[in-house]
Design an enzyme around this catalytic site. Structure first.
Site, PDB file in Angstrom:
ATOM      1  NE  ARG A  11     -17.444  17.803 -14.485  1.00 56.19           N
ATOM      2  CZ  ARG A  11     -17.915  19.004 -14.780  1.00 56.19           C
ATOM      3  NH1 ARG A  11     -17.941  19.961 -14.015  1.00 56.19           N
ATOM      4  NH2 ARG A  11     -18.433  19.395 -16.122  1.00 56.19           N
TER       5      ARG A  11
ATOM      6  CG  ASP B 153     -21.405  14.031 -19.644  1.00 62.27           C
ATOM      7  OD1 ASP B 153     -22.774  14.412 -19.747  1.00 62.27           O
ATOM      8  OD2 ASP B 153     -20.817  15.119 -19.142  1.00 62.27           O
TER       9      ASP B 153
ATOM     10  CG  ASN C 139     -17.406   7.328 -32.623  1.00 63.97           C
ATOM     11  OD1 ASN C 139     -18.070   7.281 -31.608  1.00 63.97           O
ATOM     12  ND2 ASN C 139     -17.792   7.629 -34.031  1.00 63.97           N
TER      13      ASN C 139
ATOM     14  CG  ASP D 238     -14.526  14.925 -26.540  1.00 59.07           C
ATOM     15  OD1 ASP D 238     -15.258  15.124 -25.661  1.00 59.07           O
ATOM     16  OD2 ASP D 238     -14.800  15.230 -27.848  1.00 59.07           O
TER      17      ASP D 238
ATOM     18  CB  CYS E 197     -27.793  16.703 -21.267  1.00 59.23           C
ATOM     19  SG  CYS E 197     -26.899  16.679 -22.855  1.00 59.23           S
TER      20      CYS E 197
ATOM     21  CG  PHE F  87     -19.466  11.061 -24.610  1.00 60.20           C
ATOM     22  CD1 PHE F  87     -19.506  11.387 -26.070  1.00 60.20           C
ATOM     23  CD2 PHE F  87     -19.834  10.012 -24.293  1.00 60.20           C
ATOM     24  CE1 PHE F  87     -20.236  10.208 -26.921  1.00 60.20           C
ATOM     25  CE2 PHE F  87     -20.399   8.874 -24.842  1.00 60.20           C
ATOM     26  CZ  PHE F  87     -20.753   8.917 -26.092  1.00 60.20           C
TER      27      PHE F  87
HETATM   28  N1  SAH Z   1     -18.066  15.253 -19.690  1.00 59.24           N
HETATM   29  C1  SAH Z   1     -18.090  16.673 -20.081  1.00 59.24           C
HETATM   30  C2  SAH Z   1     -19.020  17.042 -21.096  1.00 59.24           C
HETATM   31  C3  SAH Z   1     -19.370  16.408 -22.183  1.00 59.24           C
HETATM   32  S1  SAH Z   1     -19.921  17.212 -23.680  1.00 59.24           S
HETATM   33  C4  SAH Z   1     -17.789  17.233 -18.858  1.00 59.24           C
HETATM   34  O1  SAH Z   1     -17.961  16.983 -17.808  1.00 59.24           O
HETATM   35  O2  SAH Z   1     -17.408  18.709 -19.053  1.00 59.24           O
HETATM   36  C5  SAH Z   1     -19.910  15.872 -24.694  1.00 59.24           C
HETATM   37  C6  SAH Z   1     -18.801  15.698 -25.536  1.00 59.24           C
HETATM   38  O3  SAH Z   1     -18.810  14.772 -26.237  1.00 59.24           O
HETATM   39  C7  SAH Z   1     -18.157  16.777 -26.616  1.00 59.24           C
HETATM   40  O4  SAH Z   1     -16.789  17.373 -26.021  1.00 59.24           O
HETATM   41  C8  SAH Z   1     -18.126  16.050 -27.992  1.00 59.24           C
HETATM   42  O5  SAH Z   1     -16.867  16.426 -28.617  1.00 59.24           O
HETATM   43  C9  SAH Z   1     -18.174  14.759 -27.440  1.00 59.24           C
HETATM   44  N2  SAH Z   1     -18.447  13.706 -28.407  1.00 59.24           N
HETATM   45  C10 SAH Z   1     -19.745  13.711 -29.078  1.00 59.24           C
HETATM   46  N3  SAH Z   1     -19.876  12.823 -29.893  1.00 59.24           N
HETATM   47  C11 SAH Z   1     -18.706  11.989 -29.535  1.00 59.24           C
HETATM   48  C12 SAH Z   1     -18.370  10.495 -29.917  1.00 59.24           C
HETATM   49  N4  SAH Z   1     -19.378  10.041 -30.782  1.00 59.24           N
HETATM   50  N5  SAH Z   1     -17.413  10.002 -29.519  1.00 59.24           N
HETATM   51  C13 SAH Z   1     -16.528  10.561 -28.474  1.00 59.24           C
HETATM   52  N6  SAH Z   1     -16.929  12.014 -28.175  1.00 59.24           N
HETATM   53  C14 SAH Z   1     -17.929  12.479 -28.871  1.00 59.24           C
END
Ligand code: SAH
Length: 387
Positions: free
Chosen positions: A206, A290, A269, A242, A330, A221
């Site tokens: 970040r 992410d 989504n 999200d 990840c 995400f």
């Molecule tokens: N970028 C964040 C961590 C991401 S964790 C940070 O820096 O803290 C991954 C996230 O993706 C989770 O919150 C989960 O709810 C979301 N997620 C999973 N599948 C998804 C999708 N298809 N569309 C949107 N969000 C999604």
């Protein structure tokens, strides 16, 4: 009787190469209770060191020492102190970070994260589970923590035949803990948040992204808003996506807490939303991808690769020439070269040539033990769309 395990030649060779795990198939004989600290004997009756024994997992032994070192209080205290001193040497500008990263800190299957005055711990093997009550007071001694929460709910505990539960194992742990990461403050729920509350492994990525952030940003995400909130002060407008309504509420809450009025989070989504934004002719100067680990195991790799390619392709199409994509994976099962290749394939299909500005990984408080690929899971590329 001293608990012992005898391993074969292949196990001994693995150990010599620096890997701390011995698989069940390389164990010849065991005389120990599940979760015991055992003396390990090699194929030529040689004493090799001490290890944690697991009776359920495919990973039967996790080495603690090589050779004659005693496993006593001073051994554990020294390992803990060494891990903590390393974090102190990093000058981390945050009150939440990882103190102990399991194998990479030579404390196999033990995770300890610090959230201000609170420690969140995870014991991910039978051996560590048994040791935890002994280790907690020493963790408290060396950190001055006021409370310790055991987040022993990860699914991997099932492979160890361990139950999944969350409990306070020392002092008091409030429902919410206030932490700061650089200039951004968060309210974290250590009992129910993902991982141990925040995605601490992305902190340095970040921070790295800050210098490229500008204009209109799309944070995909977003979870608690990690990238969105850190980058917002450099951008005109930030959109955070999200799929979880709770995450979206948290992002908006955190944006307000930090006085960031240009952050708008919405429930979507990402796969659908990227297509919709493209149809609408939207454009961004920066996009962050992410996602959660798409490849949780080897069998899931082909589908995961298609998923990564899809989101990278869509994101590159939405990016203005000169704009930046921060793209992460990840999934331990997709290595760095494979991930870079996926992003390359996406750039070809998007007709968007990119240059690699930075190749990054999990933060330094989540060290990678070279030769132990399992400790390296997070890849992060910052690429620039050239035309
Ligand atoms: N970028 C964040 C961590 C991401 S964790 C940070 O820096 O803290 C991954 C996230 O993706 C989770 O919150 C989960 O709810 C979301 N997620 C999973 N599948 C998804 C999708 N298809 N569309 C949107 N969000 C999604």
């Amino acid at each position: 009787m001293i608990p012992t395990a005898v391993i074969g030649a292949r196990g001994e060779e693995r150990l010599r190469r620096g890997h701390p795990w011995i698989y069940r198939t390389d164990v010849v004989d065991v005389a120990a209770e599940p979760g015991a600290v055992v003396e390990v004997i090699g194929p030529r009756q040689r004493f090799l060191g001490h290890a944690l024994y697991s009776a359920s997992s495919q990973i039967s032994l996790r080495f603690l020492t090589h050779g004659e070192e005693e496993i006593d209080e001073s051994f554990w205290r020294t390992r803990i102190a060494t891990a903590i001193e390393f974090r102190q040497s990093l000058s981390i500008d945050a009150t939440a970070y990882r103190l102990i990263h399991a194998e990479a800190d030579l404390l196999p299957s033990l995770i300890v994260d610090r959230y201000a005055e609170i420690l969140v711990v995870q014991a991910l093997s039978q051996g560590m589970d048994r040791l935890l009550p002994t280790l907690v007071p020493w963790l408290v001694d060396s950190t001055g923590a006021s409370g310790v929460l055991a987040r022993n709910d990860p699914r991997v505990r099932q492979l160890e035949g361990l139950d999944q539960h969350v409990e306070v194992v020392y002092g008091e742990v409030p429902e919410r803990v206030e932490v700061r990461e650089g200039p951004v403050s968060y309210s974290v729920n250590p009992r129910a948040g993902q991982k141990t509350g925040l995605f601490l492994d992305q902190r340095e990525n970040r921070e790295a992204a800050v210098q490229y952030a500008r204009g209109r940003l799309l944070d995909c995400f977003s979870y608690n808003g990690g990238f969105a909130l850190r980058l917002a002060s450099r951008c005109d407008l930030v959109e955070a996506l999200d799929i979880s309504a709770e995450a979206v509420a948290r992002i908006n809450e955190n944006a307000a807490r930090n006085g960031l009025s240009n952050v708008a989070a919405r429930e979507a989504n990402v796969f659908d939303e990227l297509r919709r934004l493209e149809r609408d002719g939207q454009r961004y100067q920066m996009i962050v991808l992410d996602p959660p680990a798409f490849a949780k195991n080897k069998a899931a790799v082909p589908k995961a690769m298609a998923g990564y390619k899809e989101i990278n392709l869509r994101a590159l199409r939405l990016l203005e020439p000169g704009g930046y994509l921060v793209t992460c994976s990840c999934s331990y099962n997709i290595d760095e070269a494979t991930f870079a290749h996926i992003v390359y394939e996406a750039s070809v299909d998007a007709h968007a040539p990119v240059t690699v500005v930075e190749k990054r990984m999990q933060g330094r408080d989540h060290p990678v033990l070279l030769g132990v690929p399992e400790t390296y899971y997070l890849k992060c590329l910052i690429v620039r769309r050239v035309t």
